[in-house]
Design a protein around this motif. Structure first.
Motif, PDB file in Angstrom:
ATOM      1  N   ILE A 189       0.855  -1.189   0.000  1.00  0.00           N
ATOM      2  CA  ILE A 189       0.000   0.000   0.000  1.00  0.00           C
ATOM      3  C   ILE A 189       0.890   1.237   0.000  1.00  0.00           C
ATOM      4  O   ILE A 189       1.860   1.326   0.763  1.00  0.00           O
ATOM      5  N   GLY A 190       0.537   2.206  -0.842  1.00  0.00           N
ATOM      6  CA  GLY A 190       1.298   3.451  -0.863  1.00  0.00           C
ATOM      7  C   GLY A 190       1.156   4.214   0.439  1.00  0.00           C
ATOM      8  O   GLY A 190       2.148   4.562   1.085  1.00  0.00           O
ATOM      9  N   GLU A 191      -0.071   4.468   0.849  1.00  0.00           N
ATOM     10  CA  GLU A 191      -0.349   5.156   2.112  1.00  0.00           C
ATOM     11  C   GLU A 191      -1.566   4.512   2.762  1.00  0.00           C
ATOM     12  O   GLU A 191      -2.549   4.215   2.081  1.00  0.00           O
ATOM     13  N   LEU A 192      -1.497   4.323   4.067  1.00  0.00           N
ATOM     14  CA  LEU A 192      -2.640   3.842   4.837  1.00  0.00           C
ATOM     15  C   LEU A 192      -2.983   4.883   5.882  1.00  0.00           C
ATOM     16  O   LEU A 192      -2.145   5.229   6.704  1.00  0.00           O
ATOM     17  N   TRP A 193      -4.217   5.382   5.838  1.00  0.00           N
ATOM     18  CA  TRP A 193      -4.665   6.399   6.791  1.00  0.00           C
ATOM     19  C   TRP A 193      -5.698   5.784   7.726  1.00  0.00           C
ATOM     20  O   TRP A 193      -6.799   5.410   7.306  1.00  0.00           O
ATOM     21  N   LEU A 194      -5.335   5.671   8.993  1.00  0.00           N
ATOM     22  CA  LEU A 194      -6.250   5.254  10.061  1.00  0.00           C
ATOM     23  C   LEU A 194      -6.241   6.358  11.108  1.00  0.00           C
ATOM     24  O   LEU A 194      -5.409   6.356  12.015  1.00  0.00           O
ATOM     25  N   ARG A 195      -7.174   7.290  10.938  1.00  0.00           N
ATOM     26  CA  ARG A 195      -7.109   8.473  11.788  1.00  0.00           C
ATOM     27  C   ARG A 195      -8.498   9.107  11.905  1.00  0.00           C
ATOM     28  O   ARG A 195      -9.278   9.097  10.964  1.00  0.00           O
ATOM     29  N   GLY A 196      -8.783   9.643  13.095  1.00  0.00           N
ATOM     30  CA  GLY A 196      -9.990  10.427  13.279  1.00  0.00           C
ATOM     31  C   GLY A 196     -11.259   9.620  13.472  1.00  0.00           C
ATOM     32  O   GLY A 196     -12.326  10.181  13.686  1.00  0.00           O
ATOM     33  N   GLY A 197     -11.168   8.287  13.390  1.00  0.00           N
ATOM     34  CA  GLY A 197     -12.362   7.469  13.524  1.00  0.00           C
ATOM     35  C   GLY A 197     -12.529   6.932  14.930  1.00  0.00           C
ATOM     36  O   GLY A 197     -11.763   7.219  15.849  1.00  0.00           O
ATOM     37  N   ASP A 198     -13.575   6.125  15.103  1.00  0.00           N
ATOM     38  CA  ASP A 198     -13.799   5.474  16.385  1.00  0.00           C
ATOM     39  C   ASP A 198     -12.744   4.397  16.611  1.00  0.00           C
ATOM     40  O   ASP A 198     -12.131   3.894  15.663  1.00  0.00           O
ATOM     41  N   ARG A 199     -12.562   4.041  17.853  1.00  0.00           N
ATOM     42  CA  ARG A 199     -11.632   2.962  18.194  1.00  0.00           C
ATOM     43  C   ARG A 199     -12.097   1.672  17.522  1.00  0.00           C
ATOM     44  O   ARG A 199     -13.278   1.322  17.557  1.00  0.00           O
ATOM     45  N   ILE A 200     -11.170   0.986  16.871  1.00  0.00           N
ATOM     46  CA  ILE A 200     -11.505  -0.249  16.165  1.00  0.00           C
ATOM     47  C   ILE A 200     -11.988  -1.289  17.169  1.00  0.00           C
ATOM     48  O   ILE A 200     -11.346  -1.529  18.193  1.00  0.00           O
ATOM     49  N   GLU A 201     -13.120  -1.905  16.870  1.00  0.00           N
ATOM     50  CA  GLU A 201     -13.689  -2.943  17.724  1.00  0.00           C
ATOM     51  C   GLU A 201     -13.370  -4.307  17.111  1.00  0.00           C
ATOM     52  O   GLU A 201     -14.043  -4.746  16.186  1.00  0.00           O
ATOM     53  N   GLY A 202     -12.338  -4.930  17.614  1.00  0.00           N
ATOM     54  CA  GLY A 202     -11.876  -6.187  17.053  1.00  0.00           C
ATOM     55  C   GLY A 202     -10.379  -6.136  16.849  1.00  0.00           C
ATOM     56  O   GLY A 202      -9.697  -5.218  17.312  1.00  0.00           O
ATOM     57  N   VAL A 203      -9.842  -7.097  16.151  1.00  0.00           N
ATOM     58  CA  VAL A 203      -8.397  -7.218  15.947  1.00  0.00           C
ATOM     59  C   VAL A 203      -7.981  -6.453  14.693  1.00  0.00           C
ATOM     60  O   VAL A 203      -8.686  -6.467  13.683  1.00  0.00           O
ATOM     61  N   LEU A 204      -6.831  -5.781  14.786  1.00  0.00           N
ATOM     62  CA  LEU A 204      -6.211  -5.131  13.630  1.00  0.00           C
ATOM     63  C   LEU A 204      -5.004  -5.960  13.220  1.00  0.00           C
ATOM     64  O   LEU A 204      -4.096  -6.191  14.012  1.00  0.00           O
ATOM     65  N   ASN A 205      -4.982  -6.410  11.974  1.00  0.00           N
ATOM     66  CA  ASN A 205      -3.912  -7.290  11.482  1.00  0.00           C
ATOM     67  C   ASN A 205      -3.234  -6.638  10.284  1.00  0.00           C
ATOM     68  O   ASN A 205      -3.842  -6.489   9.225  1.00  0.00           O
ATOM     69  N   LEU A 206      -1.964  -6.250  10.477  1.00  0.00           N
ATOM     70  CA  LEU A 206      -1.172  -5.658   9.397  1.00  0.00           C
ATOM     71  C   LEU A 206       0.091  -6.474   9.128  1.00  0.00           C
ATOM     72  O   LEU A 206       1.083  -5.953   8.636  1.00  0.00           O
ATOM     73  N   ARG A 207       0.066  -7.747   9.440  1.00  0.00           N
ATOM     74  CA  ARG A 207       1.259  -8.583   9.285  1.00  0.00           C
ATOM     75  C   ARG A 207       1.800  -8.568   7.852  1.00  0.00           C
ATOM     76  O   ARG A 207       1.051  -8.613   6.894  1.00  0.00           O
ATOM     77  N   ARG A 208       3.121  -8.501   7.776  1.00  0.00           N
ATOM     78  CA  ARG A 208       3.874  -8.696   6.534  1.00  0.00           C
ATOM     79  C   ARG A 208       3.540  -7.672   5.444  1.00  0.00           C
ATOM     80  O   ARG A 208       3.927  -7.843   4.287  1.00  0.00           O
TER      81      ARG A 208
END
Length: 488
Positions: free
Chosen positions: A274-293
């Motif tokens: 991915i060129g850019e990933l924006w995770l900002r300004g939203g609600d807290r993620i409910e569940g697991v965040l997986n960015l492996r590899r």
């Protein structure tokens, strides 16, 4: 006119308009709801078989471009264009279909179903030379577009996809090829939307869209290939968002997104490029965040959005924004649900060094050593505690100076108040409590004081303590300096 002998007045009107490419609008008002089409009378009811015959027969009028343009009709029966090649543009807007159209393997110039209500759509392997429009459509059954090839754009603004059961995805675009953009802001999918293996040459816009499948995968976009950006601002997903193996050349914009799948994975973007990933300004993620590899050039990640569990194994990124103190970033490494892995700390250290924040980089390295300490044997942990307390694993070298200064003061006061006796009276130099203490503390320094005097009693025990502490400090300082030099 023999071909129109068995047609209804509404069908005759359409038949005559087709060769001239004229529109036939049956609506009583522009804002009428096509969902009420089952109440419409014969004056605006059209048989799908008539439309099929018209499209395949394609009557022409010299100097005109034929096109099927109907608004506000009730279409009965199955519009069967399976494997058909249609040169005329088709626009069936504001219509109500009582049966699922079958466009499997058809080749169309252009298809517009805007604001129509359909019980579903069978159109796998469909080929469209122009655009496919489903703007404001309401689909009451599965839309099968797997393997479709659309040369231009796909429009699904405010479209709604539902199905009577969850036996299959409500929207299937798996292996589809889109030559331009997928434009679907405010679309709503009540069930799984599947884009596995799809290829989009331009952008995907699903801003303000809703994906609802709380008991499973809401958006399955594994191995998705996007040539530009994915705009998913303010998107609301109840269920897993699956992006494993996807390639997004531009930006994956999840600003102000709400991702919810409690007790399971909310967002899996593993093995992605991915060129850019924006995770900002939203609600807290409910569940697991997986960015492996995954490989991400610019990662915009706000700590407030992080859930209780994240997987970051072998995640690489060049830039991490916004710039936050190390104390705010380190918890994401501690939330990693996997055993200690140094890569995450090294990656965060590199990001801080790239930003020119060497202090934060040192704090991350210190946290790495503390995390590693938990994996060691008891004696390894004990030695780790000693290194941490004395020199901060080499990242806080001034701490050793404080220890040395404190011990020197203690020894100087103790020996200054009560001098140890000389070993050879008359040959010993004048006693100096400061240099005598330094002789005991510093193993490689000799001021001539320590061999000339012999402490006894509690003085002797104090000298033992100073010697042991000095050797311990020297060893930890050497270990810390060696670690720092090797790292640089």
């Amino acid at each position: 006119m023999s071909e129109t002998n068995d047609l209804t007045p509404a069908e005759v009107c359409i038949w005559r308009a087709f060769p001239r490419g004229e529109s036939v609008d049956f609506r009583a008002a522009e804002n009428e709801d096509p969902a009420l089409g089952n109440t419409w009378g014969a004056e605006r009811t059209v048989r799908a078989s008539v439309l099929r015959t018209l499209l395949l027969k394609a009557p022409q009028e010299e100097g005109k471009i034929a096109a099927l343009k109907i608004a506000g009709a009730r279409i009965t029966g199955v519009l069967d264009l399976k494997y058909a090649t249609i040169d005329a543009a088709i626009r069936l807007s504001h219509c109500q279909f009582d049966s699922v159209p079958d466009l499997y393997g058809a080749q169309l110039r252009q298809l517009n179903l805007s604001k129509s209500v359909l019980p579903g759509l069978t159109s796998a392997a469909l080929r469209v030379e122009g655009v496919l429009r489903m703007t404001d459509c309401r689909m009451r059954g599965p839309v099968r577009l797997g393997g479709a090839q659309i040369s231009r754009a796909l429009f699904m603004e405010r479209a709604e996809f539902t199905a009577p059961d969850d036996s299959e995805p409500v929207l299937q675009l798996n292996q589809a090829e889109i030559g331009d953009d997928v434009w679907a802001p405010e679309m709503r999918a009540h069930g799984q939307a599947r884009l596995t293996g799809a290829s989009v040459a331009g952008r995907i816009n699903v801003q303000d869209a809703e994906f609802n499948n709380p008991d499973g995968t809401a958006l399955d976009a594994q191995n998705l290939n996007v040539g530009a950006h994915v705009r998913a601002r303010c998107v609301r997903a109840r269920g897993r968002v699956e992006l494993r193996g996807s390639r997004i050349s531009g930006r994956l914009d999840l600003l102000h997104a709400h991702l919810s799948h409690p007790g399971d994975t909310a967002l899996r973007a593993s093995s992605c490029v991915i060129g850019e990933l924006w995770l900002r300004g939203g609600d807290r993620i409910e569940g697991v965040l997986n960015l492996r590899r995954s490989q991400i050039e610019i990662l915009t990640l706000e700590p407030e959005m992080l859930p209780d569990q994240v997987y970051l194994s072998n995640l690489t990124y060049s830039v991490l924004t916004p710039h936050e103190p190390a104390e705010r970033r380190l918890p994401m490494l501690e939330l990693d649900g996997e055993p200690y892995e140094p890569h995450g700390y090294e990656q965060l250290t590199a990001a801080y060094r790239h930003a020119g924040d060497d202090d934060a980089a040192r704090l991350v390295q210190l946290a790495k050593q503390r995390r590693r300490r938990t994996t060691l044997t008891w004696y390894g942990r004990l030695w780790g505690y000693v290194q941490d307390a004395t020199v901060g694993y080499g990242f806080r070298p001034l701490r050793s100076a404080v220890w040395l200064l404190s011990l020197m003061i203690i020894g100087s006061i103790a020996y200054g108040l009560d001098h140890p006796r000389p070993i050879k009276a008359g040959e010993a130099p004048d006693f100096n409590p400061v240099f005598y203490t330094l002789d005991l503390l510093l193993p490689v320094v000799n001021f001539g004081q320590e061999p000339a005097f012999a402490p006894d009693g509690w003085h002797q025990w104090l000298s033992y303590a100073l010697i042991i502490t000095g050797w311990t400090l020297a060893t930890t300082i050497v270990a810390g300096v060696t670690r720092t030099v090797s790292r640089q």
